[in-house]
Scaffold this motif. Sequence first.
Motif, short mmCIF file in Angstrom:
data_model
loop_
_atom_site.label_atom_id
_atom_site.label_comp_id
_atom_site.label_asym_id
_atom_site.label_seq_id
_atom_site.Cartn_x
_atom_site.Cartn_y
_atom_site.Cartn_z
N GLY A 69 -40.74 18.81 65.99
CA GLY A 69 -40.99 19.15 67.39
C GLY A 69 -42.32 18.62 67.88
N ILE A 70 -42.75 19.12 69.02
CA ILE A 70 -43.91 18.58 69.71
C ILE A 70 -45.19 18.72 68.87
CG2 ILE A 70 -44.37 20.73 71.02
CD1 ILE A 70 -44.98 18.92 73.46
N ASN A 73 -45.02 16.23 65.81
CA ASN A 73 -45.23 14.86 66.28
C ASN A 73 -46.69 14.60 66.63
OD1 ASN A 73 -42.82 12.82 67.05
ND2 ASN A 73 -42.05 14.91 66.88
N CYS A 110 -36.70 10.50 73.56
CA CYS A 110 -38.13 10.26 73.79
C CYS A 110 -38.47 8.76 73.84
CB CYS A 110 -38.99 10.96 72.75
SG CYS A 110 -38.83 10.24 71.13
N ASN A 134 -45.51 12.18 71.54
CA ASN A 134 -44.58 11.62 70.54
C ASN A 134 -44.45 10.10 70.63
OD1 ASN A 134 -42.82 11.23 72.73
ND2 ASN A 134 -41.83 13.20 72.39
N ASN A 166 -32.31 16.50 73.04
CA ASN A 166 -32.74 17.52 72.07
C ASN A 166 -31.51 18.22 71.47
OD1 ASN A 166 -34.99 16.86 73.76
ND2 ASN A 166 -36.04 18.67 73.02
N SER A 179 -40.92 22.95 63.90
CA SER A 179 -39.55 22.80 64.42
C SER A 179 -39.56 22.45 65.90
CB SER A 179 -38.79 24.10 64.21
OG SER A 179 -39.36 25.10 65.03
N VAL A 181 -38.11 23.42 69.87
CA VAL A 181 -38.28 24.69 70.60
C VAL A 181 -37.15 25.68 70.34
CG1 VAL A 181 -37.29 23.74 72.76
CG2 VAL A 181 -38.78 25.72 72.84
N ARG A 188 -38.72 33.32 66.44
CA ARG A 188 -39.81 34.15 66.95
C ARG A 188 -39.26 35.39 67.66
NH1 ARG A 188 -43.26 30.63 70.27
NH2 ARG A 188 -43.34 29.50 68.31
N ILE A 202 -44.59 31.96 74.29
CA ILE A 202 -44.01 30.62 74.10
C ILE A 202 -45.09 29.59 74.42
CG2 ILE A 202 -41.69 31.43 74.60
CD1 ILE A 202 -41.96 30.01 77.36
N GLY A 204 -47.00 26.29 75.91
CA GLY A 204 -47.04 25.55 77.17
C GLY A 204 -46.84 26.47 78.36
N ILE A 254 -37.88 25.69 80.09
CA ILE A 254 -38.16 26.34 78.80
C ILE A 254 -38.27 27.86 78.96
CG2 ILE A 254 -39.87 26.53 76.94
CD1 ILE A 254 -38.12 23.97 76.81
N PRO A 278 -49.38 22.05 74.34
CA PRO A 278 -48.87 20.96 75.21
C PRO A 278 -47.47 21.23 75.73
CG PRO A 278 -48.85 20.31 72.89
CD PRO A 278 -49.53 21.64 72.94
N ASP A 279 -47.25 20.80 76.98
CA ASP A 279 -45.91 20.84 77.58
C ASP A 279 -45.08 19.64 77.15
OD1 ASP A 279 -45.88 23.18 79.07
OD2 ASP A 279 -46.73 22.23 80.87
N LYS A 284 -36.66 15.76 80.73
CA LYS A 284 -35.95 14.74 79.95
C LYS A 284 -34.47 15.02 80.08
CE LYS A 284 -37.95 15.20 75.80
NZ LYS A 284 -38.20 14.97 74.35
C1 LIG Z 1 -36.28 15.95 70.38
C2 LIG Z 1 -37.70 15.66 70.76
O1 LIG Z 1 -38.58 16.67 70.30
C3 LIG Z 1 -39.96 16.50 70.59
O2 LIG Z 1 -40.24 16.60 71.94
P1 LIG Z 1 -40.04 17.86 72.85
O3 LIG Z 1 -38.80 17.70 73.63
O4 LIG Z 1 -41.27 18.08 73.62
O5 LIG Z 1 -39.76 18.98 71.75
P2 LIG Z 1 -39.95 20.49 71.44
O6 LIG Z 1 -38.59 21.02 71.17
O7 LIG Z 1 -40.93 20.64 70.33
O8 LIG Z 1 -40.61 21.18 72.74
C4 LIG Z 1 -39.94 21.29 73.95
C5 LIG Z 1 -40.75 22.11 74.91
O9 LIG Z 1 -40.72 23.48 74.48
C6 LIG Z 1 -42.04 24.02 74.50
N1 LIG Z 1 -42.12 25.12 73.54
C7 LIG Z 1 -42.32 26.42 73.88
N2 LIG Z 1 -42.42 27.18 72.79
C8 LIG Z 1 -42.25 26.33 71.73
C9 LIG Z 1 -42.24 26.54 70.33
O10 LIG Z 1 -42.41 27.65 69.82
N3 LIG Z 1 -42.01 25.45 69.55
C10 LIG Z 1 -41.81 24.20 70.08
N4 LIG Z 1 -41.56 23.17 69.24
N5 LIG Z 1 -41.85 23.98 71.42
C11 LIG Z 1 -42.06 25.03 72.21
C12 LIG Z 1 -42.92 22.82 74.19
O11 LIG Z 1 -44.26 23.06 74.57
C13 LIG Z 1 -42.23 21.74 75.02
O12 LIG Z 1 -42.62 21.84 76.36
C14 LIG Z 1 -40.48 15.12 70.31
O13 LIG Z 1 -41.77 15.24 69.77
C15 LIG Z 1 -39.51 14.26 69.64
O14 LIG Z 1 -39.38 14.63 68.30
C16 LIG Z 1 -38.16 14.34 70.26
O15 LIG Z 1 -37.46 13.36 70.37
#
Ligand SMILES: C[C@H]1O[C@H](OP(=O)(O)OP(=O)(O)OC[C@H]2O[C@@H](n3cnc4c(=O)[nH]c(N)nc43)[C@H](O)[C@@H]2O)[C@@H](O)[C@@H](O)C1=O
Length: 322
Positions: A69-70, A73, A110, A134, A166, A179, A181, A188, A202, A204, A254, A278-279, A284
């Motif tokens: 996840g974010i 990365n 991405c 990422n 995603n 992981s 989100v 959690r 959560i 962001g 989210i 970070p957001d 997407k």
């Molecule tokens: C599939 C895609 O996955 C990654 O990108 P992403 O879409 O940003 O992925 P994410 O699932 O980690 O987050 C989505 C959103 O959700 C928010 N958020 C809230 N609370 C949590 C939390 O607890 N965990 C995470 N991970 N995010 C959280 C977080 O801040 C963000 O705004 C790429 O690096 C790349 O690997 C890629 O291709």
Amino acid sequence: MRIYVAGHRGMVGGAILRRLEARRAAGEDLALITRTHAELDLTDQAQVADFMAEARPDVVILAAAKVGGIHANNTYPAEFIYENLMIECNVIHQAYAAGVRRLLQLGSSCIYPRAVPQPMREDALLTGVLEPTNEPYAIAKIAGIKLCESYNRQYGVDYRSVMPTNLYGPGDNFHPENSHVLPALIRRFHEAARDGAESVTIWGTGTPRREFLHVDDMAEASLFVLDLDAETYAANTQPMLSHINVGTGEDIAILDLAHMVAEVTGFAGQIETDPSKPDGTMRKLMDVSRLADMGWSARIGLRDGVEETYRWFLANQDSFRA
Ligand SMILES: C[C@H]1O[C@H](OP(=O)(O)OP(=O)(O)OC[C@H]2O[C@@H](n3cnc4c(=O)[nH]c(N)nc43)[C@H](O)[C@@H]2O)[C@@H](O)[C@@H](O)C1=O
Ligand SMILES: NC(=O)C1=CN([C@@H]2O[C@H](COP(=O)(O)OP(=O)(O)OC[C@H]3O[C@@H](n4cnc5c(N)ncnc54)[C@H](OP(=O)(O)O)[C@@H]3O)[C@@H](O)[C@H]2O)C=CC1
């Protein structure tokens, strides 16, 4: 037909393997080839060359990658660019060297610029600046598309790319930091409900929007694209724009996702946001019209998918990956 599934112990590779096993059980003449990470390190060129020469698959499905996840990365950018480039170069080149005619590799949404018009069309690739959290992973995934296109052009092979949005579902990674989100929130909120916590935070602002596709839909879409005859695939792509988006065509904020996960897990407390985290990209959403025009659409709704994934989480808590 000898099919090598790279990454069969991962969420997507596992779902693809289950579908192929079902086809074999239904009478299709399939030999399914797998190797664990411990048996075959795909970043090792010599190991991959020896394996391809010995296994001689007819078809390769590349679902192995360094994934996270974010936070992962953003924290381990060197691992994300190095391992993914090495895996792609080794698997794609050695498949070609071993005479593999058809290959399917998985990229990611991405690859598209962070400020691109929504929904994101395939031809938005390389039209702008990438999302910094990422970018290294995205560069590797773009390289994977260009490797396939280049081998197709120069050597006349049939190497295809699908770009998933995603993903989530059974077999996901529920690590609290590394992981994506959806699994992070399932874990959690489940723990907060179990412990009687008053609030859950959560990351962001909660305002970014994401599109979520169930892994069983992704596995079905992957095999749909792989099975297309060469003329149909070529007619729907171009030599230097050969990837196909896979998604649902719908997204969710989210914070709304968090409310859904809270309901599913039975958490009734407060939901707070942490803007210090970070957001990432603000939106997407995939344009999935190319795949829809060819006859495939997602079937599993988000609420149903989250409920099913939560049931899987409850049944498998003891076996999660570290
Ligand atoms: C599939 C895609 O996955 C990654 O990108 P992403 O879409 O940003 O992925 P994410 O699932 O980690 O987050 C989505 C959103 O959700 C928010 N958020 C809230 N609370 C949590 C939390 O607890 N965990 C995470 N991970 N995010 C959280 C977080 O801040 C963000 O705004 C790429 O690096 C790349 O690997 C890629 O291709
Ligand atoms: N999950 C998602 O939300 C999204 C995923 N994708 C893409 O889909 C594909 C599959 O992802 P997903 O199933 O979620 O990821 P997982 O992490 O669940 O699975 C990846 C698999 O690759 C294996 N692997 C990683 N590095 C190596 C290596 N050096 N040698 C051999 N095997 C290796 C892993 O083994 P081990 O665990 O032992 O390291 C794991 O089994 C990837 O290409 C990913 O980029 C695209 C968009 C979204």
